[in-house]
Scaffold this active site. Structure first.
Site, PDB file in Angstrom:
ATOM      1  N   CYS A   1     -11.229  -6.786  -6.694  1.00 16.31           N
ATOM      2  CA  CYS A   1     -10.897  -7.466  -7.791  1.00 16.31           C
ATOM      3  C   CYS A   1     -11.862  -7.063  -8.962  1.00 16.31           C
ATOM      4  O   CYS A   1     -13.039  -7.041  -8.755  1.00 16.31           O
ATOM      5  CB  CYS A   1     -10.814  -8.898  -7.789  1.00 16.31           C
ATOM      6  SG  CYS A   1      -9.640  -9.604  -6.361  1.00 16.31           S
TER       7      CYS A   1
ATOM      8  N   CYS B   1     -17.663  -7.576  -3.601  1.00 17.70           N
ATOM      9  CA  CYS B   1     -16.522  -6.770  -3.326  1.00 17.70           C
ATOM     10  C   CYS B   1     -15.977  -6.035  -4.387  1.00 17.70           C
ATOM     11  O   CYS B   1     -15.827  -6.625  -5.661  1.00 17.70           O
ATOM     12  CB  CYS B   1     -15.408  -7.674  -2.610  1.00 17.70           C
ATOM     13  SG  CYS B   1     -13.776  -6.989  -2.373  1.00 17.70           S
TER      14      CYS B   1
ATOM     15  N   GLU C   1      16.120   9.309  -3.430  1.00 23.32           N
ATOM     16  CA  GLU C   1      14.743   9.295  -2.921  1.00 23.32           C
ATOM     17  C   GLU C   1      14.411  10.604  -2.372  1.00 23.32           C
ATOM     18  O   GLU C   1      15.187  11.051  -1.405  1.00 23.32           O
ATOM     19  CB  GLU C   1      14.388   8.097  -2.225  1.00 23.32           C
ATOM     20  CG  GLU C   1      13.261   8.149  -1.469  1.00 23.32           C
ATOM     21  CD  GLU C   1      12.049   7.924  -2.224  1.00 23.32           C
ATOM     22  OE1 GLU C   1      11.165   8.850  -1.978  1.00 23.32           O
ATOM     23  OE2 GLU C   1      12.211   7.080  -3.320  1.00 23.32           O
TER      24      GLU C   1
ATOM     25  N   GLN D   1       6.704  -3.268  -2.725  1.00 23.36           N
ATOM     26  CA  GLN D   1       5.845  -3.886  -3.674  1.00 23.36           C
ATOM     27  C   GLN D   1       4.994  -4.990  -3.105  1.00 23.36           C
ATOM     28  O   GLN D   1       4.963  -5.398  -2.053  1.00 23.36           O
ATOM     29  CB  GLN D   1       7.049  -4.826  -4.282  1.00 23.36           C
ATOM     30  CG  GLN D   1       8.034  -3.988  -5.227  1.00 23.36           C
ATOM     31  CD  GLN D   1       7.263  -3.388  -6.340  1.00 23.36           C
ATOM     32  OE1 GLN D   1       6.447  -3.581  -6.733  1.00 23.36           O
ATOM     33  NE2 GLN D   1       8.369  -2.523  -6.519  1.00 23.36           N
TER      34      GLN D   1
ATOM     35  N   PHE E   1      14.601   7.392  -7.705  1.00 19.45           N
ATOM     36  CA  PHE E   1      13.355   7.118  -7.029  1.00 19.45           C
ATOM     37  C   PHE E   1      13.622   5.604  -6.030  1.00 19.45           C
ATOM     38  O   PHE E   1      12.910   4.509  -6.263  1.00 19.45           O
ATOM     39  CB  PHE E   1      12.411   6.833  -7.876  1.00 19.45           C
ATOM     40  CG  PHE E   1      12.064   8.110  -8.734  1.00 19.45           C
ATOM     41  CD1 PHE E   1      11.177   9.078  -8.151  1.00 19.45           C
ATOM     42  CD2 PHE E   1      12.417   8.215 -10.015  1.00 19.45           C
ATOM     43  CE1 PHE E   1      11.038  10.310  -8.904  1.00 19.45           C
ATOM     44  CE2 PHE E   1      12.255   9.362 -10.573  1.00 19.45           C
ATOM     45  CZ  PHE E   1      11.554  10.388 -10.215  1.00 19.45           C
TER      46      PHE E   1
ATOM     47  N   CYS F   1     -13.289 -16.487  -5.564  1.00 22.37           N
ATOM     48  CA  CYS F   1     -13.597 -15.788  -4.509  1.00 22.37           C
ATOM     49  C   CYS F   1     -14.904 -16.013  -4.024  1.00 22.37           C
ATOM     50  O   CYS F   1     -15.755 -15.323  -5.043  1.00 22.37           O
ATOM     51  CB  CYS F   1     -12.947 -14.799  -4.138  1.00 22.37           C
ATOM     52  SG  CYS F   1     -13.059 -13.744  -2.589  1.00 22.37           S
TER      53      CYS F   1
ATOM     54  N   CYS G   1       4.824   1.228 -13.151  1.00 21.09           N
ATOM     55  CA  CYS G   1       3.469   1.177 -12.901  1.00 21.09           C
ATOM     56  C   CYS G   1       2.513   1.729 -13.791  1.00 21.09           C
ATOM     57  O   CYS G   1       1.265   1.682 -13.451  1.00 21.09           O
ATOM     58  CB  CYS G   1       3.097   1.326 -11.285  1.00 21.09           C
ATOM     59  SG  CYS G   1       3.219   2.992 -10.926  1.00 21.09           S
TER      60      CYS G   1
ATOM     61  N   ASP H   1      12.617   3.733 -11.192  1.00 18.47           N
ATOM     62  CA  ASP H   1      11.512   3.362 -10.791  1.00 18.47           C
ATOM     63  C   ASP H   1      10.385   4.401 -10.135  1.00 18.47           C
ATOM     64  O   ASP H   1      10.515   4.693  -8.864  1.00 18.47           O
ATOM     65  CB  ASP H   1      11.778   2.278  -9.642  1.00 18.47           C
ATOM     66  CG  ASP H   1      10.625   1.724  -8.992  1.00 18.47           C
ATOM     67  OD1 ASP H   1       9.423   1.707  -9.873  1.00 18.47           O
ATOM     68  OD2 ASP H   1      10.713   1.042  -7.990  1.00 18.47           O
TER      69      ASP H   1
ATOM     70  N   CYS I   1     -11.209 -13.841   1.791  1.00 18.69           N
ATOM     71  CA  CYS I   1     -10.570 -13.085   0.450  1.00 18.69           C
ATOM     72  C   CYS I   1      -9.246 -13.997  -0.156  1.00 18.69           C
ATOM     73  O   CYS I   1      -8.427 -14.722   0.692  1.00 18.69           O
ATOM     74  CB  CYS I   1      -9.705 -11.938   0.910  1.00 18.69           C
ATOM     75  SG  CYS I   1      -8.919 -10.949  -0.295  1.00 18.69           S
TER      76      CYS I   1
END
Length: 408
Positions: free
Chosen positions: A67, A64, A287, A241, A267, A58, A361, A335, A141
């Site tokens: 990333c 930026c 949830e 996601q 969740f 990029c 995550c 999750d 981007c």
């Protein structure tokens, strides 16, 4: 300028020299120079580059902050992310097998939150520079899907109509099956004139939906997201996601990890895993967010050929599912957010549950919870690392836990 040898990468993707001293966008084995400010280097210059260094894809990468790892070869990044998970497991003495990492392709992020400012000459939108509130324009981007970048004229209009020179707006843009779903925060307070002007943008830019803070300004078409055989309209700004690829890989891993006539999705969000699982099993979906549960329930009711789904709003941090509530469950899917699911895992450990798919995550909280499950007789059969946040230090995973009657 001081000179340093980069020894390794930290979990945030920065190179680490002895000290420790941290240098952004460097690689192990590189000799670098920079100005030391405490434990960080600024104005970093690469004196001896690593063979692992590649040209960033990029053109915005240098300025930026979106990333962190475009300067590193893909095999190295894949190994780095797998090692982050392994390191978290090693801290608890946990061993398991790893499936090959799955990485989302460039230009596949279907949602992004842009910083938008009104300026003297018009508007500026993009991402923040690293560790800064400076907004960097990113018209080319390589991370997000092209449809999000094509929303530039919309961002300009939002800034001119609803922005303030004194502040910054946060504009979350999500690609749905029927167009862009846009959720704006930090703009002017709504009044009749602003509402009317914003309504015009819905038609002008053919948006699926435009939401200003918590007020839906207009919706040309419900912004569906597809989860298995079901279509769901998530509440504005709801979790999704990051890439379709990531969703598909995680869903496939969950479907591979568990089976049976009846299960529970803990969740559950808007039904990312609930609705695919409902193609073969009855599901209890839990949830805490009532709007997300309502969206899940509506998606299930409109779908055809799915087994029964019971969607219930319940705060699993304050009221985790108790051991006896797993009595008739063949499996569970877990999750949780980054904090993990400490309270819920403690109850699962005391239950008779035999199959569990855990999507995480945060490798650190996952490893903490895995230790409790293993101590209760579960085996950690495999881990699937998923890199849908390409070129960042963020890591996601799906894992299969199992135990037999004799192990409990």
């Amino acid at each position: 300028m001081d000179e340093f040898l980069i020894e390794r990468l930290g979990h945030q993707g920065d190179g680490i020299a002895a000290g420790p001293v941290y240098a952004a966008r460097t690689l192990p084995g590189e000799r670098v120079q920079g100005i030391r400010n405490g434990d960080r280097l600024s104005d970093v210059k690469i004196v001896e580059p690593s063979d692992l260094r590649v040209a960033a894809l990029c053109k915005h990468y240098k300025s930026c902050g979106g990333c962190q790892l475009q300067h590193a070869a893909e095999p190295f990044v894949a190994d780095f992310k797998q090692r982050i998970v392994q390191s978290a497991l090693d801290a608890h003495g946990i061993k398991t097998g790893f499936r090959a990492i799955k990485t989302s392709p460039p230009q596949s992020r279907r949602r992004a939150t842009f910083a938008v400012r009104r300026t003297k000459k018009g508007a500026l939108w993009g991402f923040h520079a690293r560790a800064s509130d400076t907004v960097i324009a990113v018209p080319e981007c390589q991370l997000v899907v092209p449809e999000l970048l094509q929303a530039g004229p919309l961002m300009d209009d939002l800034a001119l109509i609803g922005g303030s020179r004194k502040g910054e707006m946060s504009v979350n843009v999500t690609l749905s099956e029927v167009g862009l779903d846009v959720y704006v925060q930090g703009g002017k307070l709504l009044d009749n004139a602003l509402t009317l002007a914003l309504s015009g943008l819905v038609e002008k830019h053919r948006l699926a939906r435009l939401t200003w803070d918590d007020e839906v300004i207009g919706m040309r078409n419900p912004p569906h997201q597809k989860f298995g055989a079901g279509k769901v309209v998530p509440p504005p700004g709801a979790f999704l996601q990051a890439t379709q690829h990531g969703q598909d890989v995680l869903t496939a891993a969950v479907m591979d990890a568990v089976s049976g006539a009846r299960g529970v999705d803990l969740f559950a969000g808007c039904g990312t895993f609930t609705l695919p699982l409902a193609e073969r099993s009855e599901i209890l979906a839990l949830e805490s967010d009532k709007a997300m549960i309502a969206a899940l329930d509506s998606g299930w009711r409109k779908a055809k050929g799915l087994k029964k789904v019971q969607a219930v709003a319940r705060d699993l941090f304050r009221r985790p599912l108790m051991p006896d509530e797993f009595k008739h469950m063949d499996f569970a899917v877990l999750d949780p957010p980054r904090a993990g699911a400490e309270a819920q895992v403690a109850e699962i450990a005391q239950s008779a549950l035999e199959q569990l798919a855990y999507v995480s995550c945060n490798p650190v909280t996952f490893a903490r919870d895995a230790k409790v499950l293993i101590g209760a007789g579960f085996t950690l059969d495999w881990i699937q690392v998923v890199d849908q946040f390409r070129w960042s230090a963020h890591v996601e995973l799906a894992a299969k836990f199992g135990r037999t009657h004799m192990q409990r």
